[in-house]
Design a protein around this motif. Structure first.
Motif, PDB file in Angstrom:
ATOM      1  N   PRO A   1       0.813  -1.225   0.000  1.00 43.34           N
ATOM      2  CA  PRO A   1       0.000   0.000   0.000  1.00 43.34           C
ATOM      3  C   PRO A   1       0.848   1.277   0.000  1.00 43.34           C
ATOM      4  O   PRO A   1       0.518   2.237  -0.708  1.00 43.34           O
TER       5      PRO A   1
ATOM      6  N   ASN B   1      -3.243  -9.966   2.108  1.00 39.79           N
ATOM      7  CA  ASN B   1      -4.355  -9.344   1.376  1.00 39.79           C
ATOM      8  C   ASN B   1      -3.861  -8.274   0.402  1.00 39.79           C
ATOM      9  O   ASN B   1      -4.347  -8.161  -0.714  1.00 39.79           O
ATOM     10  N   HIS B   2      -2.854  -7.522   0.843  1.00 41.89           N
ATOM     11  CA  HIS B   2      -2.327  -6.473  -0.039  1.00 41.89           C
ATOM     12  C   HIS B   2      -1.638  -7.082  -1.257  1.00 41.89           C
ATOM     13  O   HIS B   2      -1.646  -6.504  -2.337  1.00 41.89           O
TER      14      HIS B   2
ATOM     15  N   HIS C   1      -4.248  -7.941  -3.862  1.00 42.71           N
ATOM     16  CA  HIS C   1      -4.839  -6.780  -4.525  1.00 42.71           C
ATOM     17  C   HIS C   1      -3.818  -5.951  -5.288  1.00 42.71           C
ATOM     18  O   HIS C   1      -4.174  -5.276  -6.250  1.00 42.71           O
TER      19      HIS C   1
ATOM     20  N   ARG D   1      -4.382  -5.084  -9.022  1.00 46.11           N
ATOM     21  CA  ARG D   1      -4.425  -3.671  -9.410  1.00 46.11           C
ATOM     22  C   ARG D   1      -3.435  -3.371 -10.530  1.00 46.11           C
ATOM     23  O   ARG D   1      -3.622  -2.454 -11.298  1.00 46.11           O
TER      24      ARG D   1
END
Lengths: 275, 579
Positions: free
Chosen positions: A77, A106-107, A110, A114
């Motif tokens: 993130p 989880n990051h 994603h 992304r």
């Protein structure tokens, strides 16, 4: 520093002495990373290396680039925010298997999905080293430790397959001891548009001394990288875990929201509230 | 003097009905018609837990001067039906002067209503609607209420044309006919209060805006160019407004996978030199706290809007409560000085957010803004907010000639930041304690120096007079914060009109608390009343811990979902006054 002279790997290295144990694979990753940045002809100030917590996550301070050593598990993130806000920067996110696949799992999903144009390097030693030897998501199920006596009994997490399934645009495996190969892979990953993921097998000689044997297990992939995700998945799931090289190269368009152009002023936005 | 001070300003209207009855649409048009006719007012909604549909109440207050909260009673209740009315009964207080309009087809008048007032008018709304092809009860109700309170028909018709023109001639014609029918029957509600316009208001430029929209606008006015978003009630509207708006002004909004990610995304973007924000509510703030500590330690400015709702845990997502004060102030581990602010009205959501962006950037610290569901979702007619000169203006190094020390020990504690891309400014931002260069250090001297530097930054800053809004004089002082400021200020104004001296201090800067300034304002206070909307009297205890308060200081507080009303605060003022 003479600005016109090409930069050497050593120009990317800071004077700080790493906290790593002698013989740690991460020294080699650091060396490969500096070589790759020199090969890429980036200037140190144009590169940001972002990390979380763990032995390998100490790497930003050992470089002369911009760096951010954040909290445990949140490097992606941090790197995502930086890259979206500052697309001119070369962003490299780095860390370990516990940081990236457990607390940051989880990051990871994603970030692959992304497909931001950045490179994620995981130095995988299948152990939590900084907290002195606990099993990580990639640890073998029968590896005995104080925290999981007799082993976890759990199937190891397969980061490359998960990266592929989640949409990473470039998937590669490297071995820290193979400096030439790792340097090239990092350089290719940075050049490839979108989210590039490299799992670098990086032995922990202190808590996993048996990993010293990895150097004899490593071999090049028997075939060229593919752009077919189904084929790549089959190869990754059936190989022995020690073939190094680019395993998948996709052509998905990297993530982009705005064009960075001011189409409206704040005064324009306010119009909608006027009675 | 009477204990009951009649609040005679404005008209309070409740429209209730079951799902799909369209009370929110009718209420919204009533508010807009009032706005276009030169009045002020606000609308809130009370809804059931259903995702879509379910019973709903549109609660309005219209007036010829600015009003920021319901007064605590309703002049007109229009019930399209009585579906689950008991759910709203506590919010819709009626008295003997209240006018109730209902459709007998919608069921029996609940006892709580018939016991309160005799002014109950039966109108066959459903029948009226059925006589018009495509007719809808809510549009008839709109006509009846608008006519009853004397809103010009042409204004409401204009809104109908604007709203329904795109839906085809048939829909538009049906709505128009319903409105006409409503106005025709408005005479049946002869004893309704009337809106009397004040000529002075006519030319004042006004806005129709919610607190969430105002906060988002304040953010971009302050210079925010990046946001990361994870949806959560009741903060989502901030993010949804920012998404297209940031793109339009050359910025970006990224939807994150969770709040752990959204906070780190904005830290990453801000580290890159771009002023950044996120918005959330209590559960999201709880997830973010570790990383807000990172922003504190690494000295990266970020702004977090917490639109508070009932807690703890999932709590009551659709209702307001001021119960996140403790986590906002104390939630970070370690000694982590940071900013906590609270907007004092819907309009102030704009100012406080813009100011908070400025403060965060000036001091390179995280700022948590405590808005709440009431402020965030209330739709209000306000005077066009003034432009204020608070912008993101971070201290940066432009050119580096010698060795750069990111965390240099400066007099004010703020060290110029090297933005990535700046040659020679390379450093590693770190959540580990560090030396002046940013190198990790566990040395006592470095720890003490950096702690003191980070504390000095926010304690020595000149916040000017914006730390609080202070009104009135008197030895009875009310101290409050956030959305509760609205009923406190209104109640105090009403008390003053009755000759009772009362001073109000509505605190906007909650951390760092301006202890000296607050004590100076409290000098001479005989009695202090601390008013807030939570169960544990969090603000009262916080003040007790830091401020030399008079012995006669008491808390008046209760948790949500009921807001503190002007009426109940006025009654507390009267109690204090009699002592």
């Amino acid at each position: 520093m003479n600005v016109s002279a090409p930069l050497k790997a050593s120009d990317f290295k800071s004077d700080l002495k790493p906290v790593w144990c002698p013989g740690c694979g991460d020294y080699h990753v650091l060396l490969s990373l500096t070589k790759a940045l020199a090969d890429l002809e980036r200037k140190p100030e144009e590169v940001a290396v972002i990390s979380g917590i763990g032995c390998s996550s100490r790497i930003p301070a050992y470089l002369k680039c911009y760096g951010f050593h954040g909290v445990h598990g949140r490097s992606l993130p941090l790197g995502t925010g930086l890259k979206v806000a500052r697309p001119d920067m070369t962003v490299i996110v780095a860390g370990g298997d516990g940081d990236g696949f457990s607390i940051g799992g989880n990051h990871f999903l994603h970030a692959c999905r992304r497909n931001i144009d950045l490179t994620y390097i995981v130095m995988d030693n299948r152990v939590y080293g900084m907290t002195k030897g606990q099993p990580s998501p990639t640890t073998e199920p029968d590896w005995d430790s104080a925290l999981s006596p007799g082993g976890t009994g759990l199937n190891p997490f397969h980061p490359l397959v998960i990266a592929l399934a989640s949409g990473a645009n470039f998937v590669a495996r490297a071995f820290s001891g193979d400096i030439r190969g790792t340097t090239k892979l990092i350089s290719d990953a940075v050049n490839h548009p979108g989210f590039s993921f490299i799992q670098i097998l990086s032995p922990c000689v202190t808590f996993r001394p048996e990993q010293k044997e990895w150097k004899s297990a490593i071999h090049a992939p028997p075939v060229e990288a593919t752009d077919d995700p189904a084929r790549a998945a089959r190869r990754i799931m059936t190989d022995d875990g020690f073939n190094v090289g680019v395993l998948y190269r996709g052509d998905r368009r990297p993530y982009k929201i705005g064009d960075g152009v001011e189409h409206k002023t704040v005064a324009d936005l306010e119009q909608e509230f006027q009675i | 003097m009477s204990d009951q001070i009649k609040i005679d300003t404005g008209i309070s209207i409740a429209l209730t009905g079951s799902g799909g009855a369209g009370v929110m649409t009718a209420g919204g048009m009533l508010l807009e018609a009032a706005a276009k006719s030169g009045f002020y007012g606000l609308q809130t909604r009370s809804v059931g837990p259903q995702i879509r549909g379910g019973e709903a109440a549109a609660l309005l207050r219209l007036s010829n001067h600015a009003v920021e909260i319901h007064r605590g009673g309703f002049d007109i209740l229009f019930a399209l039906d009585w579906s689950n009315f008991s759910r709203f009964a506590a919010e819709i207080t009626l008295d003997e002067n209240s006018v109730v309009i209902f459709d007998p087809e919608g069921g029996e008048v609940p006892e709580i209503v018939s016991a309160a007032t005799k002014n109950i008018i039966e109108l066959p709304i459903k029948k009226f609607a059925s006589e018009i092809p495509g007719g809808r009860m809510n549009m008839i109700a709109l006509g009846i209420v608008a006519g009853a309170i004397d809103l010009p028909k042409e204004t409401v018709l204009g809104l109908i044309v604007r709203k329904f023109a795109s839906k085809g001639e048939a829909v538009l014609e049906a709505s128009r006919a319903c409105l006409e029918a409503g106005y025709k029957h408005a005479g049946s509600v002869a004893n309704a209060p009337k809106l009397v316009s004040d000529a002075e208001n006519a030319d004042v430029p006004r806005w129709l805006i919610t607190g969430n929209e105002a906060a988002a606008l304040g953010a971009v006015r302050g210079g925010i160019k990046f946001a990361a978003a994870y949806p959560i009630t009741p903060a989502t509207e901030i993010l949804e407004w920012l998404a297209p708006s940031l793109t339009a002004i050359g910025g970006n909004l990224v939807q994150a996978e969770d709040e752990l990610s959204s906070i780190n995304m904005i830290i990453g973007a801000s580290y890159g030199g771009i002023p950044s924000i996120t918005a959330t509510s209590g559960p999201g703030l709880a997830l973010m706290t570790e990383s807000i500590g990172l922003a504190t330690a690494a000295e990266v400015p970020v702004v977090i809007v917490d639109v508070m709702r009932g807690g703890p845990s999932t709590g009551i997502p659709t209702k307001s409560e001021q119960s996140d004060l403790n986590i906002a102030i104390y939630g970070l581990h370690g000694d982590a000085p940071h900013l906590v602010t609270a907007p004092l009205s819907v309009a102030d959501c704009l100012f406080t957010t813009q100011w908070s962006v400025h403060l965060a950037e000036a001091m390179q610290v995280p700022a948590i803004i405590l808005s709440d569901q009431y402020l965030g979702q209330a739709k209000m007619i306000i005077d066009k907010p003034a432009d204020v000169a608070f912008f993101a203006d971070r201290s940066k190094v432009e050119k580096i000639d010698t060795a750069y020390t990111r965390y240099a020990l400066t007099a004010d504690g703020v060290s110029p930041m090297a933005i990535p891309g700046t040659a020679g400014g390379q450093y590693t931002a770190d959540g580990l304690e560090h030396s002046v260069t940013g190198t990790p250090s566990s040395a006592a001297e470095d720890h003490h120096d950096q702690l003191a530097k980070r504390r000095r930054k926010i304690e020595g800053f000149n916040y000017g007079t914006h730390w609080a809004e202070i009104e009135g004089e008197g030895d009875l002082v009310i101290v409050t914060w956030g959305s509760t400021a609205a009923p406190v200020r209104e109640a105090a104004e009403l008390a003053r009109a009755e000759g009772i001296s009362v001073k109000t201090i509505a605190v906007r800067l909650l951390a760092p608390l301006r202890v000296e300034a607050l004590e100076a304002e409290l000098a001479g206070a005989r009695r202090v009343l601390v008013i807030e909307q939570n169960d544990l009297a969090q603000f009262y205890r916080y003040l007790r811990g830091h401020v030399d308060l008079p012995a006669d200081t008491r808390a008046y507080h209760h948790p949500g979902p009921m807001m503190l009303s002007t009426t109940e605060i006025l009654s507390e003022i009267m109690k204090e006054h009699r002592l």
